[in-house]
Design a protein around this motif. Sequence first.
Motif, short mmCIF file in Angstrom:
data_model
loop_
_atom_site.label_atom_id
_atom_site.label_comp_id
_atom_site.label_asym_id
_atom_site.label_seq_id
_atom_site.Cartn_x
_atom_site.Cartn_y
_atom_site.Cartn_z
N GLY A 331 -2.34 4.98 4.64
CA GLY A 331 -2.95 5.86 3.64
C GLY A 331 -2.66 7.34 3.87
O GLY A 331 -3.12 8.19 3.10
N LEU A 332 -1.92 7.70 4.92
CA LEU A 332 -1.62 9.13 5.18
C LEU A 332 -0.42 9.52 4.32
O LEU A 332 0.69 9.09 4.57
N SER A 333 -0.67 10.35 3.32
CA SER A 333 0.43 10.60 2.38
C SER A 333 1.11 11.95 2.55
O SER A 333 2.15 12.18 1.94
N THR A 334 0.54 12.86 3.36
CA THR A 334 1.23 14.14 3.56
C THR A 334 1.45 14.39 5.06
O THR A 334 0.74 13.84 5.91
N VAL A 335 2.44 15.23 5.33
CA VAL A 335 2.76 15.56 6.73
C VAL A 335 1.54 16.22 7.38
O VAL A 335 1.23 15.98 8.55
N GLU A 336 0.84 17.02 6.60
CA GLU A 336 -0.36 17.69 7.10
C GLU A 336 -1.42 16.66 7.55
O GLU A 336 -2.00 16.77 8.64
N ASP A 337 -1.63 15.63 6.73
CA ASP A 337 -2.58 14.56 7.08
C ASP A 337 -2.15 13.88 8.38
O ASP A 337 -2.97 13.56 9.24
N GLU A 345 -7.98 15.48 14.53
CA GLU A 345 -8.86 16.31 13.70
C GLU A 345 -9.40 15.55 12.48
O GLU A 345 -10.36 15.95 11.87
N SER A 346 -8.68 14.50 12.09
CA SER A 346 -9.15 13.72 10.94
C SER A 346 -8.62 12.30 11.09
O SER A 346 -7.85 12.00 12.01
N GLY A 347 -9.04 11.44 10.21
CA GLY A 347 -8.57 10.05 10.22
C GLY A 347 -9.51 9.12 10.95
O GLY A 347 -10.22 9.52 11.87
N ASP A 348 -9.49 7.87 10.53
CA ASP A 348 -10.34 6.84 11.12
C ASP A 348 -9.66 6.27 12.36
O ASP A 348 -8.56 5.71 12.27
N PRO A 349 -10.28 6.42 13.56
CA PRO A 349 -9.62 5.92 14.78
C PRO A 349 -9.36 4.42 14.75
O PRO A 349 -8.50 3.92 15.50
N ASP A 351 -8.12 2.93 12.21
CA ASP A 351 -6.92 2.73 11.39
C ASP A 351 -5.70 2.62 12.34
O ASP A 351 -5.47 3.51 13.15
N PRO A 352 -4.94 1.51 12.26
CA PRO A 352 -3.81 1.32 13.20
C PRO A 352 -2.81 2.48 13.16
O PRO A 352 -2.27 2.87 14.20
N ALA A 353 -2.58 3.05 11.97
CA ALA A 353 -1.61 4.16 11.87
C ALA A 353 -2.15 5.37 12.62
O ALA A 353 -1.41 6.05 13.36
N VAL A 354 -3.44 5.66 12.45
CA VAL A 354 -4.05 6.81 13.12
C VAL A 354 -4.05 6.59 14.64
O VAL A 354 -3.69 7.49 15.42
N ALA A 355 -4.40 5.37 15.07
CA ALA A 355 -4.41 5.08 16.50
C ALA A 355 -3.02 5.24 17.10
O ALA A 355 -2.86 5.84 18.19
N ALA A 356 -2.00 4.75 16.38
CA ALA A 356 -0.62 4.86 16.89
C ALA A 356 -0.18 6.32 16.96
O ALA A 356 0.48 6.74 17.93
N LEU A 357 -0.58 7.12 15.98
CA LEU A 357 -0.20 8.54 15.98
C LEU A 357 -0.85 9.26 17.17
O LEU A 357 -0.21 10.09 17.84
N ARG A 358 -2.10 8.94 17.45
CA ARG A 358 -2.79 9.62 18.57
C ARG A 358 -2.18 9.22 19.90
O ARG A 358 -2.02 10.05 20.80
N ARG A 359 -1.81 7.94 20.00
CA ARG A 359 -1.17 7.49 21.24
C ARG A 359 0.15 8.23 21.42
O ARG A 359 0.48 8.70 22.50
N ALA A 360 0.92 8.34 20.32
CA ALA A 360 2.22 9.02 20.39
C ALA A 360 2.03 10.49 20.75
O ALA A 360 2.78 11.06 21.57
N ALA A 361 0.98 11.12 20.19
CA ALA A 361 0.72 12.54 20.49
C ALA A 361 0.36 12.72 21.96
O ALA A 361 0.79 13.68 22.61
N ARG A 362 -0.42 11.78 22.52
CA ARG A 362 -0.79 11.87 23.95
C ARG A 362 0.44 11.74 24.82
O ARG A 362 0.65 12.51 25.75
#
Length: 376
Positions: A331-337, A345-349, A351-362
């Motif tokens: 559901g993340l449709s913009t680069v900013e999101d 800063e936002s997103g449901d932890p 959500d698999p996409a959000v979790a994967a993004l946070r892992r990648a950022a770490r």
Amino acid sequence: MPLPRTRGKALRQRLAELRGPDVPPKALDARALAALAANPGCQRRAILDGAGVNKAVLASALGSPSAFGQSQFAFTRGNAFEAKVKRDGGAELLRLVHEKLDRHAEPPAEAQVPDLLATGPEGRAARTALALREATAAPGTWTLLDHPMLALDVAGSPAFLEPDAVVVHPDGSWTVVEIKSFPMLDGAADPAKVGAAARQAAVYVLALEEVAARLDPAPRVRHRILLVCPKDFSNVPTASAVDVRKQRAVTGRQLARLTRIEDIADMLPEGTCFSPELPAAELTSAVESVPATYAPECLSACELAFHCRDRSRAAGAVTTLGRSVRAELGGLSTVEDVLAAARGESGDPEDPAVAALRRAARLRAQALGQEVTPCR
Ligand code: SF4
């Protein structure tokens, strides 16, 4: 299904208004119809094509001219190759059809090549239909139709299409032949180019099926077409059978949707017009009033690609990164999101996409020796 007469007339009137006063409609060819299938969700392209808007002219008027078109050299080379494939009454072409698609039939020693000359596209389409009927009624013979003319109902009006060739087999079945000038190296050609040729051939198959449906019994239109290309780096023809069932199904669905372009037209603000004579700002807002689904594939399929890419980038849309990335991001449709989700800063932890993004950022922060932001 054809539209009722009055509804069809009202739609044609509406589409003429969208095109602009005195702007002649641009005929849809198989390449344009096939490109529609390459981006089935784009309402912008559907309405522009349905209204017969010349998208190359529109793109220039918007200030983002397309980079489409074949060089004169490539055009001449393509014509010379096609003439070579079809010389001697199409002997080599028919040999390839027999070898790749119909080995059990008698070899095509003698073949019919009917004259398809007639006045205007309607006349040529009628002449082609007659030649197909006569060839089908003569079992045991091979017939080559060189540049036949086919009509396909699109948005309530006929689009005239001209395949390179259609072959009628001794059993009465019909095959579409596409002749391309890109090479087949070691028996395989560039998959993107083969895909484009298959989509184009699928449009011809659909048009042929409309002709076949008017005969009793209806002859079989083969769903494996013959793609003829130069062999390796020579000018010698070689061929491959290409199954176009999938492309035929997708394009068929798209065309059925095109006949409902009145739904898209109804959503547009009153007075919307795509005439290239309009001031650029007015034209831009008319084009932007129709939702688009830009993807990098548009660059090789649609004249408006540069315009839509600029808009998509300006909006930070993740579609500019490609369909597979878009699908992974849920559901993340913009680069900013996406960045906000990665920073926690936002997103449901959950959500698999959000979790994967946070892992990648770490992982990135650790690799760069940066302070790791705890997840929220
Ligand atoms: S370039 Fe624009 S109009 Fe053309 S298919 Fe892509 S998004 Fe649609």
